[in-house]
Design an enzyme around this catalytic site. Structure first.
Site, PDB file in Angstrom:
ATOM      1  CE  LYS A 142      -4.438   9.767  11.503  1.00  0.00           C
ATOM      2  NZ  LYS A 142      -3.668   9.140  10.411  1.00  0.00           N
ATOM      3  CG  ASN A 143      -3.609  12.360   8.333  1.00  0.00           C
ATOM      4  OD1 ASN A 143      -3.122  11.618   9.183  1.00  0.00           O
ATOM      5  ND2 ASN A 143      -4.633  12.009   7.585  1.00  0.00           N
ATOM      6  NE  ARG A 153      -3.029   3.965  13.101  1.00  0.00           N
ATOM      7  CZ  ARG A 153      -3.225   3.997  11.765  1.00  0.00           C
ATOM      8  NH1 ARG A 153      -4.084   3.168  11.206  1.00  0.00           N
ATOM      9  NH2 ARG A 153      -2.552   4.844  11.020  1.00  0.00           N
ATOM     10  NE  ARG A 163       1.312   2.110   4.598  1.00  0.00           N
ATOM     11  CZ  ARG A 163       1.667   3.136   3.821  1.00  0.00           C
ATOM     12  NH1 ARG A 163       1.284   4.354   4.140  1.00  0.00           N
ATOM     13  NH2 ARG A 163       2.436   2.948   2.783  1.00  0.00           N
ATOM     14  CG  ASP A 222      -8.545  10.087   5.130  1.00  0.00           C
ATOM     15  OD1 ASP A 222      -7.601  10.821   5.459  1.00  0.00           O
ATOM     16  OD2 ASP A 222      -8.386   9.008   4.521  1.00  0.00           O
ATOM     17  CB  ILE A 232       6.654   3.666  -0.584  1.00  0.00           C
ATOM     18  CG1 ILE A 232       7.575   2.450  -0.722  1.00  0.00           C
ATOM     19  CG2 ILE A 232       5.754   3.532   0.642  1.00  0.00           C
ATOM     20  CD1 ILE A 232       8.612   2.352   0.383  1.00  0.00           C
ATOM     21  CG  ASP A 233       5.337   3.593  -6.938  1.00  0.00           C
ATOM     22  OD1 ASP A 233       4.540   3.804  -5.996  1.00  0.00           O
ATOM     23  OD2 ASP A 233       4.994   3.735  -8.116  1.00  0.00           O
ATOM     24  CG  LEU A 234       4.135   7.738  -6.755  1.00  0.00           C
ATOM     25  CD1 LEU A 234       2.763   8.374  -6.562  1.00  0.00           C
ATOM     26  CD2 LEU A 234       4.604   7.909  -8.199  1.00  0.00           C
ATOM     27  CB  CYS A 252      -2.679  -0.843   6.151  1.00  0.00           C
ATOM     28  SG  CYS A 252      -3.425   0.417   5.150  1.00  0.00           S
ATOM     29  NE  ARG A 307      -1.926   3.734   2.531  1.00  0.00           N
ATOM     30  CZ  ARG A 307      -2.219   4.153   3.769  1.00  0.00           C
ATOM     31  NH1 ARG A 307      -2.815   3.350   4.598  1.00  0.00           N
ATOM     32  NH2 ARG A 307      -1.891   5.370   4.174  1.00  0.00           N
TER      33      ARG A 307
HETATM   34  C1  EPZ Z   1      -2.271  10.173   3.521  1.00  0.00           C
HETATM   35  O1  EPZ Z   1      -1.822   8.844   3.332  1.00  0.00           O
HETATM   36  C2  EPZ Z   1      -3.078  10.145   4.805  1.00  0.00           C
HETATM   37  N1  EPZ Z   1      -2.228   9.711   5.917  1.00  0.00           N
HETATM   38  C3  EPZ Z   1      -4.249   9.179   4.646  1.00  0.00           C
HETATM   39  O2  EPZ Z   1      -5.029   9.257   5.839  1.00  0.00           O
HETATM   40  C4  EPZ Z   1      -5.124   9.651   3.478  1.00  0.00           C
HETATM   41  O3  EPZ Z   1      -6.171   8.727   3.283  1.00  0.00           O
HETATM   42  C5  EPZ Z   1      -4.262   9.735   2.209  1.00  0.00           C
HETATM   43  O4  EPZ Z   1      -3.131  10.607   2.450  1.00  0.00           O
HETATM   44  C6  EPZ Z   1      -5.056  10.289   1.032  1.00  0.00           C
HETATM   45  O5  EPZ Z   1      -5.571  11.537   1.349  1.00  0.00           O
HETATM   46  C7  EPZ Z   1      -1.389  10.607   6.486  1.00  0.00           C
HETATM   47  O6  EPZ Z   1      -1.288  11.741   6.061  1.00  0.00           O
HETATM   48  C8  EPZ Z   1      -0.598  10.102   7.661  1.00  0.00           C
HETATM   49  P1  EPZ Z   1      -1.227   8.818  -0.591  1.00  0.00           P
HETATM   50  P2  EPZ Z   1      -0.721   8.533   2.187  1.00  0.00           P
HETATM   51  O7  EPZ Z   1       0.245   8.694  -0.725  1.00  0.00           O
HETATM   52  O8  EPZ Z   1       0.260   9.620   2.103  1.00  0.00           O
HETATM   53  C9  EPZ Z   1      -0.933   5.399  -3.899  1.00  0.00           C
HETATM   54  C10 EPZ Z   1      -6.172   8.411   7.697  1.00  0.00           C
HETATM   55  O9  EPZ Z   1      -7.214   7.739   7.780  1.00  0.00           O
HETATM   56  N2  EPZ Z   1       0.514   5.611  -3.815  1.00  0.00           N
HETATM   57  O10 EPZ Z   1      -1.894  10.062  -1.055  1.00  0.00           O
HETATM   58  O11 EPZ Z   1      -0.227   7.146   2.379  1.00  0.00           O
HETATM   59  C11 EPZ Z   1      -1.430   4.648  -2.670  1.00  0.00           C
HETATM   60  O12 EPZ Z   1      -1.286   3.261  -2.870  1.00  0.00           O
HETATM   61  C12 EPZ Z   1      -5.133   8.061   6.645  1.00  0.00           C
HETATM   62  O13 EPZ Z   1      -5.884   9.394   8.422  1.00  0.00           O
HETATM   63  C13 EPZ Z   1       1.335   4.985  -4.737  1.00  0.00           C
HETATM   64  O14 EPZ Z   1       0.867   4.288  -5.629  1.00  0.00           O
HETATM   65  O15 EPZ Z   1      -1.665   8.567   0.909  1.00  0.00           O
HETATM   66  C14 EPZ Z   1      -2.866   5.064  -2.559  1.00  0.00           C
HETATM   67  O16 EPZ Z   1      -3.662   4.232  -3.378  1.00  0.00           O
HETATM   68  C15 EPZ Z   1      -5.519   6.832   5.837  1.00  0.00           C
HETATM   69  N3  EPZ Z   1       2.687   5.159  -4.639  1.00  0.00           N
HETATM   70  C16 EPZ Z   1      -2.875   6.483  -3.121  1.00  0.00           C
HETATM   71  O17 EPZ Z   1      -1.636   6.638  -3.830  1.00  0.00           O
HETATM   72  C17 EPZ Z   1       3.253   5.944  -3.653  1.00  0.00           C
HETATM   73  O18 EPZ Z   1       4.500   6.084  -3.612  1.00  0.00           O
HETATM   74  C18 EPZ Z   1      -2.995   7.565  -2.061  1.00  0.00           C
HETATM   75  O19 EPZ Z   1      -1.858   7.502  -1.271  1.00  0.00           O
HETATM   76  C19 EPZ Z   1       2.394   6.567  -2.734  1.00  0.00           C
HETATM   77  C20 EPZ Z   1       1.026   6.393  -2.829  1.00  0.00           C
END
Ligand code: EPZ
Length: 427
Positions: free
Chosen positions: A22-23, A397, A92, A305, A123-125, A116, A121
Site C-alpha cells: 500500500k505504502n 484500508r 490523509r 507499523d 505536514i510542516d516538513l 488521525c 500528523r
Molecule cells: C508513512 O506515513 C506511512 N504511510 C505510515 O504508514 C507510516 O507509519 C509512516 O510513514 C512512518 O513509517 C504511508 O506511507 C501512506 P511520516 P507518513 O511523515 O508519511 C511527523 C500505515 O499504517 N511529521 O514519516 O505520514 C509525523 O507527525 C501508515 O500504513 C512531521 O512532524 O509518516 C509523525 O510523528 C500509518 N512533519 C512522524 O513525523 C511532517 O511534515 C512520521 O511521519 C511530516 C511528518
C-alpha cells in the site's frame, strides 16, 4: 459497519502469497501525474486507500482502471489541481499529490489533512520542502494553496526522516530545473520503490535507501510500466500471527530483506524463521520469550507499523517486555482493548510495559486505526474463545480481505456485514 468474528486457539498453518505494498503504491499512483499518457502498474492490492487514490485521480481528470492486481492510469486528460475535500478527508495520504500537481500544473489546492487516531500528523516538513523548491504557500485553517511558476532544485534538510515529506520532495524535484540534494531523507523500501518508478519514467535520482537522495531535474517524464514491491507490513503481520498462534506459515512473494528488524525481534523471542529468496517460513512451537526492549524508529529500525502487532506476541510471552514508540504520539490505542482480553500492559507516555500472560480471552473489541485493528485480529486468533472485532473498515484500508488471508491459513474467522435492506424494487 462490518465485523470480524474469530474463533481463537488454532495454530495458523499453510502458505500465503503477500500482496503489493500500500505504502509504495500510493505515492507511485500520485507520481503518475508527473507525465501524460498511460501507465500500467502491477501487484497493486485491492485496498480502501488505493481505491480512494484512484478516485481522486479520476476526479482530477485521469482515467483509471483496477482489474485483478493491475491498474492502468491514463493521465493525459488530467485537468485539475484541486484535490476534492471529501476524498482528502477519507485519506490523509492524499498529501502525496502536492508535489506531482505542483510540478504538472504549477499550482495545487488541498485541504488540511488533519490528524488521525495515531497522532497529529503534521505536514510542516512537506510544506517547507516545497517552499525550498520555489513554491509560494498560502495556508488557511481549511485549505492549503501552493503556487510555483517554476520549481528550482535546492539543498533541503529534513528535521525528521519523514516518509511522506521525502516522497513529496522527490516527486516535485524530479522535473525541477537544477539539482536537489535531500539530506536526512527517509530510507524505507517504499522510498526506493518510488525512486525506481520515477527513474523508469526517465527521472535521474540516486541515493534512495540512504539518508541522502540526489535528484537531478529533467525536462520531461514519460509513462511506464511498473511492478509494486511486496507489502512488508502485511508480511510482518502474518509472521507475528503465525508466532502468536504457535503455528507454522510460509510466505511467498515477500522480500525478507525488508523485514530484518522484525526477524531479529522474533529470533530474540524464540521464533524460528527460514529464508529462501522471496520465500520465508515462520514457526513457533513453544511459548515465546519476552523481549527486553523494542524501540520503534525510521527504517531500518523496528517499524512503527508493526508495533501494535508485536505487542500481542509479547503479551503472551514468558516474561516482561518494554515497547517504546518514538514515531507517533498516539499509537497505543490497542492497549486498552488488549487488556480487556486479559493482557497485562501498562503505559507511561510513549512506553508500554508488557507482562506476559499464559493466555488471553475472546472479547468484543474495536479497531481504532489500521494497524491497531490488525493487532486485535492477531489477538483474536491467539485468544481462547470468540472475539468480535468492530470498525473493520480501518483494517480494510491496508489488508486485502484480511479474513480471506487468515482463513487460507486455517483460521476460523468470518466477516459479518450488516444486513442491507432488500432493494425496494417498487420505485
Ligand atoms: C508513512 O506515513 C506511512 N504511510 C505510515 O504508514 C507510516 O507509519 C509512516 O510513514 C512512518 O513509517 C504511508 O506511507 C501512506 P511520516 P507518513 O511523515 O508519511 C511527523 C500505515 O499504517 N511529521 O514519516 O505520514 C509525523 O507527525 C501508515 O500504513 C512531521 O512532524 O509518516 C509523525 O510523528 C500509518 N512533519 C512522524 O513525523 C511532517 O511534515 C512520521 O511521519 C511530516 C511528518
Amino acid at each position: 459497519m462490518d465485523k470480524l468474528v474469530i474463533e481463537g486457539g488454532s495454530p495458523l498453518s499453510g502458505t500465503i502469497r503477500i500482496h503489493g505494498a500500500k505504502n509504495a503504491a500510493l505515492p507511485i499512483l500520485a507520481a503518475c501525474l508527473l507525465a501524460e499518457g498511460q501507465f500500467k502498474l502491477s501487484n497493486v492490492p485491492h485496498l480502501l486507500d488505493i481505491e480512494v487514490m484512484l478516485n481522486i485521480l479520476g476526479r482530477l481528470g485521469s482515467k483509471c482502471k483496477h482489474e485483478l492486481e493491475s491498474v492502468t492510469v491514463d493521465t493525459a486528460s488530467a485537468n485539475s489541481f484541486h484535490v476534492p475535500e471529501d476524498l482528502m478527508k477519507q485519506m490523509r495520504s492524499s498529501i502525496f499529490l502536492m508535489g506531482p500537481l505542483l510540478a504538472r500544473f504549477g499550482e495545487v489546492t488541498i485541504y488540511q489533512p488533519g490528524g488521525c487516531a495515531i497522532g497529529e500528523r503534521k505536514i510542516d516538513l512537506h510544506l517547507r520542502g516545497l517552499q525550498a523548491l520555489g513554491a509560494e504557500i498560502d495556508e488557511s485553517d481549511q485549505k492549503i494553496h501552493c503556487k510555483a511558476s517554476r520549481l528550482v532544485g535546492a539543498d533541503i534538510h529534513l528535521d525528521f526522516a519523514s516518509v511522506g515529506a521525502t516522497e513529496n520532495i522527490m516527486m516535485a524535484a524530479a522535473t525541477a530545473s537544477g539539482t536537489t540534494v535531500l539530506s536526512n531523507a527517509a530510507r524505507e523500501p517504499e522510498i526506493q520503490d518510488l525512486q525506481n518508478f520515477l527513474n523508469s519514467m526517465g527521472a535521474n535520482i540516486i541515493g534512495a535507501g540512504t539518508d541522502t537522495i540526489t535528484i537531478h531535474g529533467v525536462e520531461k517524464l514519460q509513462p511506464c510500466q511498473y511492478e509494486i514491491i511486496p507489502d512488508r507490513i502485511v508480511a510482518g503481520t502474518v509472521m507475528i500471527a503465525a508466532a502468536a498462534t504457535r503455528g507454522q506459515v510460509t510466505l511467498t512473494h515477500c522480500n525478507p530483506s525488508h523485514l530484518s528488524s522484525l526477524i531479529h525481534v522474533l529470533k530474540r523471542a524464540g521464533v524460528q524463521t527460514s529464508i529462501c529468496n522471496d520465500i520465508m517460513t515462520v514457526s513457533c512451537m513453544a511459548r515465546p520469550k519476552a523481549v527486553e526492549r523494542i524501540v520503534t524508529s525510521p527504517y531500518p529500525s523496528f517499524p512503527t507499523d508493526l508495533q501494535s502487532q508485536v505487542m500481542v506476541l509479547l503479551s503472551l510471552a514468558d516474561g516482561f517486555s518494554i515497547m517504546k514508540e518514538t514515531v507517533f504520539e498516539g499509537r497505543f490505542k490497542h492497549v486498552e482493548e488488549l487488556c480487556r482480553m486479559g493482557a497485562d500492559i501498562t503505559t507511561d507516555l510513549n512506553c508500554a510495559f508488557i507482562r506476559g500472560v499464559q493466555r488471553i480471552y475472546g472479547a468484543t473489541v474495536e479497531a481504532t486505526d489500521l494497524r491497531a485493528g490488525a493487532a486485535l485480529v492477531i489477538a483474536g486468533l491467539a485468544a481462547q474463545g470468540t472475539t468480535i472485532v468492530e470498525q473493520v473498515h480501518h483494517i480494510d484500508r491496508g489488508y486485502d480481505r484480511i479474513e480471506k488471508m487468515f482463513q487460507g491459513l486455517g483460521a476460523r474467522m468470518m466477516r459479518h456485514s450488516p444486513v442491507t435492506k432488500p432493494l425496494d424494487l417498487a420505485n
